[in-house]
Design an enzyme around this catalytic site. Structure first.
Site, PDB file in Angstrom:
ATOM      1  N   GLU A  14      65.477  34.352  -7.475  1.00  0.00           N
ATOM      2  CA  GLU A  14      66.403  34.462  -6.325  1.00  0.00           C
ATOM      3  C   GLU A  14      66.443  33.136  -5.589  1.00  0.00           C
ATOM      4  OE1 GLU A  14      64.234  38.366  -6.896  1.00  0.00           O
ATOM      5  OE2 GLU A  14      63.824  36.194  -7.102  1.00  0.00           O
TER       6      GLU A  14
ATOM      7  N   GLU B 207      60.420  43.209 -10.623  1.00  0.00           N
ATOM      8  CA  GLU B 207      59.651  43.615  -9.579  1.00  0.00           C
ATOM      9  C   GLU B 207      59.443  45.230  -9.814  1.00  0.00           C
ATOM     10  OE1 GLU B 207      60.745  41.065  -5.576  1.00  0.00           O
ATOM     11  OE2 GLU B 207      62.173  41.918  -6.945  1.00  0.00           O
TER      12      GLU B 207
ATOM     13  N   ALA C 240      68.894  42.817  -8.738  1.00  0.00           N
ATOM     14  CA  ALA C 240      69.887  43.400  -7.551  1.00  0.00           C
ATOM     15  C   ALA C 240      71.427  42.892  -8.113  1.00  0.00           C
ATOM     16  CB  ALA C 240      69.817  43.018  -6.403  1.00  0.00           C
TER      17      ALA C 240
ATOM     18  N   GLY D  89      64.601  41.628  -9.306  1.00  0.00           N
ATOM     19  CA  GLY D  89      64.308  43.133  -9.184  1.00  0.00           C
ATOM     20  C   GLY D  89      63.816  43.747 -10.321  1.00  0.00           C
TER      21      GLY D  89
END
Length: 258
Positions: free
Chosen positions: A132, A112, A65, A109
């Site tokens: 994260e 992911e 992100a 992300g």
């Protein structure tokens, strides 16, 4: 349709989506994820396309992100706008197979998104991480769930709690990636793999994908029951009759995708 943060192209029966924010290592901002959603929906609607590839650059699949965009958000903002839920998960809704072709960094992300695809083909320079925790956050796009299902609790817990980077050899050993491919050959190998899938009967491919996905959502006995019913259903398709007739007649089948 024109996009600013991604590139799209069609090669034969394969739709290719390339993440393209080179100045930010393809970090996910709202615009990029909106564009990914729209592009995947367009590929899904295109009857010519039988398989989809999501890829990035040689340096980075995606660095996760965009922290600069995310930093100022508060709880009520992310809750009301359904951050992540709104436009990150279209790959999980595709009925056509989606292959992640990962080179370089797949962080947060990015890791992911790769795991949302049906399988991962990784270049020999690929690296995976859920970092994260190092910025006072935690995975929020399925990292704690899909990673644990892919590589087991112990490794997933370690990665999520330490932010440790996993190299591609370890990722293949523990089942996160399907195959390791030399960087220079990744794109072509991904396209060849996708084209092979796209040559098969579309409904049979989609049913097979649905059955494998069910293995992660239910018990073994219920999964086998589901598989058996879906297997029975393929005998109602023209492509099953054509495929078996071609085998008996020693010729290549001509699937009509029905």
């Amino acid at each position: 349709m024109s996009y600013e943060c991604i590139l799209t192209e069609v090669e034969g029966n394969v739709g290719i989506l390339t993440l393209h924010r080179p100045d930010a290592l393809n970090a996910f901002n709202w615009q990029l994820m909106d564009e990914v959603t729209l592009a995947l929906q367009a590929f899904e609607k295109d009857d010519n396309i039988g398989c989809i590839i999501i890829t990035g650059s040689e340096k980075a699949f995606a660095a996760g992100a965009d922290i600069k965009e995310m930093q100022s958000k508060d709880y009520m903002t992310v809750y009301k706008e359904e951050f992540i839920t709104a436009n990150w998960e279209e790959a999980t809704r595709c009925r056509k197979p989606v292959i992640a072709a990962v080179a370089g960094y797949a962080l947060g992300g990015g890791c992911e998104l790769a795991m949302m695809c049906d399988f991962i083909l990784a270049a020999d320079n690929a690296k995976f991480s859920q970092p994260e925790i190092t910025i006072g956050a935690m995975p929020g796009a399925g990292g704690t769930q899909r990673l644990a299902r892919s590589i087991g609790k112990s490794k997933a817990m370690e990665m999520c709690l330490t932010g440790r980077m996993m190299d591609v050899e370890e990722a293949e050993r523990c089942g996160l990636v399907s195959r390791i491919i030399p960087l220079a050959e990744l794109r072509e190998e991904a396209i060849q793999t996708a084209q092979k899938i796209a040559e098969f009967s579309r409904p049979i491919v989609m049913l097979t994908k649905e059955a494998v996905d069910r293995a992660y959502e239910t018990t073994l006995s219920e999964g086998v029951r589901f598989e058996r019913r879906v297997f029975h259903s393929v005998f109602g398709t023209e492509d099953q009759r054509e495929g078996m007739a071609a085998f008996v007649e020693k010729r290549k089948p001509t699937f009509k995708h029905r």
